[in-house]
Design an enzyme around this catalytic site. Structure first.
Site, PDB file in Angstrom:
ATOM      1  N   GLU A   1      13.008  -9.275   1.183  1.00 22.22           N
ATOM      2  CA  GLU A   1      12.208  -8.143   1.666  1.00 22.22           C
ATOM      3  C   GLU A   1      12.969  -6.855   1.388  1.00 22.22           C
ATOM      4  O   GLU A   1      14.164  -6.778   1.689  1.00 22.22           O
ATOM      5  CB  GLU A   1      11.979  -8.322   3.175  1.00 22.22           C
ATOM      6  CG  GLU A   1      11.273  -7.135   3.820  1.00 22.22           C
ATOM      7  CD  GLU A   1      11.017  -7.357   5.316  1.00 22.22           C
ATOM      8  OE1 GLU A   1      10.914  -8.520   5.776  1.00 22.22           O
ATOM      9  OE2 GLU A   1      10.914  -6.347   6.032  1.00 22.22           O
TER      10      GLU A   1
ATOM     11  N   ASN B   1       8.105  -5.598  -1.222  1.00 20.15           N
ATOM     12  CA  ASN B   1       7.985  -4.458  -0.330  1.00 20.15           C
ATOM     13  C   ASN B   1       6.527  -4.420   0.106  1.00 20.15           C
ATOM     14  O   ASN B   1       5.668  -3.898  -0.610  1.00 20.15           O
ATOM     15  CB  ASN B   1       8.393  -3.148  -1.014  1.00 20.15           C
ATOM     16  CG  ASN B   1       8.393  -1.979  -0.025  1.00 20.15           C
ATOM     17  OD1 ASN B   1       7.932  -2.125   1.107  1.00 20.15           O
ATOM     18  ND2 ASN B   1       8.899  -0.834  -0.450  1.00 20.15           N
TER      19      ASN B   1
ATOM     20  N   ARG C   1       5.032  11.206  -2.206  1.00 30.08           N
ATOM     21  CA  ARG C   1       4.703  10.878  -0.826  1.00 30.08           C
ATOM     22  C   ARG C   1       5.956  11.012   0.058  1.00 30.08           C
ATOM     23  O   ARG C   1       6.948  10.325  -0.179  1.00 30.08           O
ATOM     24  CB  ARG C   1       4.227   9.431  -0.835  1.00 30.08           C
ATOM     25  CG  ARG C   1       4.129   8.770   0.489  1.00 30.08           C
ATOM     26  CD  ARG C   1       3.982   7.261   0.328  1.00 30.08           C
ATOM     27  NE  ARG C   1       3.813   6.674   1.625  1.00 30.08           N
ATOM     28  CZ  ARG C   1       4.210   5.464   1.957  1.00 30.08           C
ATOM     29  NH1 ARG C   1       4.808   4.686   1.078  1.00 30.08           N
ATOM     30  NH2 ARG C   1       4.018   5.023   3.164  1.00 30.08           N
TER      31      ARG C   1
ATOM     32  N   TYR D   1      11.162   8.835   1.429  1.00 29.17           N
ATOM     33  CA  TYR D   1      11.117   7.818   0.375  1.00 29.17           C
ATOM     34  C   TYR D   1      11.763   8.249  -0.938  1.00 29.17           C
ATOM     35  O   TYR D   1      11.847   7.445  -1.879  1.00 29.17           O
ATOM     36  CB  TYR D   1       9.661   7.410   0.118  1.00 29.17           C
ATOM     37  CG  TYR D   1       9.002   6.816   1.350  1.00 29.17           C
ATOM     38  CD1 TYR D   1       9.505   5.653   1.931  1.00 29.17           C
ATOM     39  CD2 TYR D   1       7.903   7.421   1.945  1.00 29.17           C
ATOM     40  CE1 TYR D   1       8.924   5.106   3.074  1.00 29.17           C
ATOM     41  CE2 TYR D   1       7.312   6.883   3.084  1.00 29.17           C
ATOM     42  CZ  TYR D   1       7.826   5.737   3.640  1.00 29.17           C
ATOM     43  OH  TYR D   1       7.260   5.192   4.771  1.00 29.17           O
TER      44      TYR D   1
ATOM     45  N   PRO E   1       0.782  -1.233   0.000  1.00 29.34           N
ATOM     46  CA  PRO E   1       0.000   0.000   0.000  1.00 29.34           C
ATOM     47  C   PRO E   1       0.815   1.285   0.000  1.00 29.34           C
ATOM     48  O   PRO E   1       1.864   1.368   0.642  1.00 29.34           O
ATOM     49  CB  PRO E   1      -0.817  -0.101   1.301  1.00 29.34           C
ATOM     50  CG  PRO E   1      -0.064  -1.058   2.155  1.00 29.34           C
ATOM     51  CD  PRO E   1       0.577  -2.030   1.211  1.00 29.34           C
ATOM     52  N   ASN E   2       0.285   2.249  -0.722  1.00 29.45           N
ATOM     53  CA  ASN E   2       0.816   3.621  -0.799  1.00 29.45           C
ATOM     54  C   ASN E   2       2.094   3.750  -1.622  1.00 29.45           C
ATOM     55  O   ASN E   2       2.580   4.857  -1.832  1.00 29.45           O
ATOM     56  CB  ASN E   2       1.026   4.218   0.611  1.00 29.45           C
ATOM     57  CG  ASN E   2      -0.271   4.299   1.389  1.00 29.45           C
ATOM     58  OD1 ASN E   2      -1.228   4.891   0.901  1.00 29.45           O
ATOM     59  ND2 ASN E   2      -0.334   3.677   2.547  1.00 29.45           N
TER      60      ASN E   2
ATOM     61  N   ARG F   1      13.582   3.923  12.308  1.00 30.79           N
ATOM     62  CA  ARG F   1      12.344   4.706  12.322  1.00 30.79           C
ATOM     63  C   ARG F   1      11.546   4.463  13.612  1.00 30.79           C
ATOM     64  O   ARG F   1      12.098   4.000  14.594  1.00 30.79           O
ATOM     65  CB  ARG F   1      11.539   4.382  11.052  1.00 30.79           C
ATOM     66  CG  ARG F   1      12.319   4.787   9.778  1.00 30.79           C
ATOM     67  CD  ARG F   1      11.488   4.686   8.539  1.00 30.79           C
ATOM     68  NE  ARG F   1      10.354   5.595   8.606  1.00 30.79           N
ATOM     69  CZ  ARG F   1       9.340   5.573   7.736  1.00 30.79           C
ATOM     70  NH1 ARG F   1       9.340   4.694   6.743  1.00 30.79           N
ATOM     71  NH2 ARG F   1       8.345   6.417   7.861  1.00 30.79           N
TER      72      ARG F   1
ATOM     73  N   ALA G   1       3.388  -0.931   4.728  1.00 27.57           N
ATOM     74  CA  ALA G   1       2.908  -0.974   6.117  1.00 27.57           C
ATOM     75  C   ALA G   1       2.488  -2.380   6.551  1.00 27.57           C
ATOM     76  O   ALA G   1       2.565  -2.723   7.742  1.00 27.57           O
ATOM     77  CB  ALA G   1       1.757   0.010   6.299  1.00 27.57           C
TER      78      ALA G   1
ATOM     79  N   HIS H   1      12.906  -2.408   1.477  1.00 30.47           N
ATOM     80  CA  HIS H   1      12.310  -1.141   1.902  1.00 30.47           C
ATOM     81  C   HIS H   1      13.182  -0.001   1.416  1.00 30.47           C
ATOM     82  O   HIS H   1      14.417  -0.114   1.441  1.00 30.47           O
ATOM     83  CB  HIS H   1      12.200  -1.064   3.431  1.00 30.47           C
ATOM     84  CG  HIS H   1      11.396  -2.155   4.015  1.00 30.47           C
ATOM     85  ND1 HIS H   1      10.016  -2.172   3.964  1.00 30.47           N
ATOM     86  CD2 HIS H   1      11.762  -3.310   4.617  1.00 30.47           C
ATOM     87  CE1 HIS H   1       9.570  -3.271   4.531  1.00 30.47           C
ATOM     88  NE2 HIS H   1      10.611  -4.000   4.930  1.00 30.47           N
TER      89      HIS H   1
HETATM   90  C1  DQA Z   1       8.383   1.081   3.520  1.00 29.28           C
HETATM   91  C2  DQA Z   1       8.495   1.275   5.037  1.00 29.28           C
HETATM   92  C3  DQA Z   1       7.157   1.055   5.723  1.00 29.28           C
HETATM   93  O1  DQA Z   1       7.290   1.260   7.136  1.00 29.28           O
HETATM   94  C4  DQA Z   1       6.116   2.012   5.206  1.00 29.28           C
HETATM   95  O2  DQA Z   1       4.854   1.723   5.761  1.00 29.28           O
HETATM   96  C5  DQA Z   1       6.047   2.053   3.722  1.00 29.28           C
HETATM   97  C6  DQA Z   1       7.267   1.948   2.933  1.00 29.28           C
HETATM   98  C7  DQA Z   1       9.683   1.450   2.784  1.00 29.28           C
HETATM   99  O3  DQA Z   1       9.835   1.037   1.633  1.00 29.28           O
HETATM  100  O4  DQA Z   1      10.527   2.163   3.339  1.00 29.28           O
HETATM  101  O5  DQA Z   1       4.977   2.290   3.151  1.00 29.28           O
HETATM  102  O6  DQA Z   1       8.103  -0.283   3.263  1.00 29.28           O
END
Ligand code: DQA
Length: 147
Positions: free
Chosen positions: A99, A75, A19, A24, A11-12, A108, A78, A101
């Site tokens: 995984e 990825n 964003r 990011y 998501p997002n 964080r 959240a 990010h």
């Molecule tokens: C994320 C880190 C997560 O905590 C966050 O919710 C994201 C992006 C990252 O790529 O840094 O949406 O996965």
């Protein structure tokens, strides 16, 4: 041997570039997709790509990996920190995954420092911005090659 790596985005991540750019970066997900697929071509690896904002769709995408992909770059955004359902799907299919990010989740807020998925992964790449995808993809391709 040609391999298939599926890249799954949660998501997002469709909002990357606009964003929270301080966290990011300014690279869009479409740009990361383009660069990753280009790298895949040079490595001779097939690369498929999805992004979803829905937990159930991510679960289904993971279920669909069985018999279709040799590995996955994930990825889960959240859902990384919250989703037993995503964890259970990964346990069910047992496809090797890395995984990734963009941000360093361990630097964080406390609730982001825990991953529900990391102990199931071949490895984790976190904190290199868009480059996390390239590093994770190359590492996974090499891992699959060596098996
Ligand atoms: C994320 C880190 C997560 O905590 C966050 O919710 C994201 C992006 C990252 O790529 O840094 O949406 O996965």
């Amino acid at each position: 041997m040609s391999r298939h790596i599926a890249v799954l985005n949660g998501p997002n991540l469709n909002l990357l570039g606009e964003r929270e750019p301080d966290i990011y970066g300014r690279t869009s997900l479409a740009e990361i997709e383009r660069a990753t697929k280009e790298r895949a071509r040079t490595l001779g690896v097939e690369c498929t790509w999805i992004q979803t904002n829905h937990e159930g769709e991510l679960v289904e995408a993971i279920q669909n990996l069985k018999g279709r992909a040799d590995g996955a770059l994930i990825n889960a955004a959240a859902f990384t920190h919250t989703s037993l359902a995503v964890r259970d799907a990964l346990l069910a299919v047992r496809v090797p995954f890395v995984e990734v990010h963009l941000s360093n989740i361990f630097a964080r807020e406390p609730e982001r420092r825990r991953s529900m998925l990391a102990d199931l992964a071949v490895g984790v790449v976190t904190g290199f911005g868009a480059d996390s995808y390239r590093l994770g993809f190359e590492a996974l391709a090499r891992y699959l090659e060596s098996r």
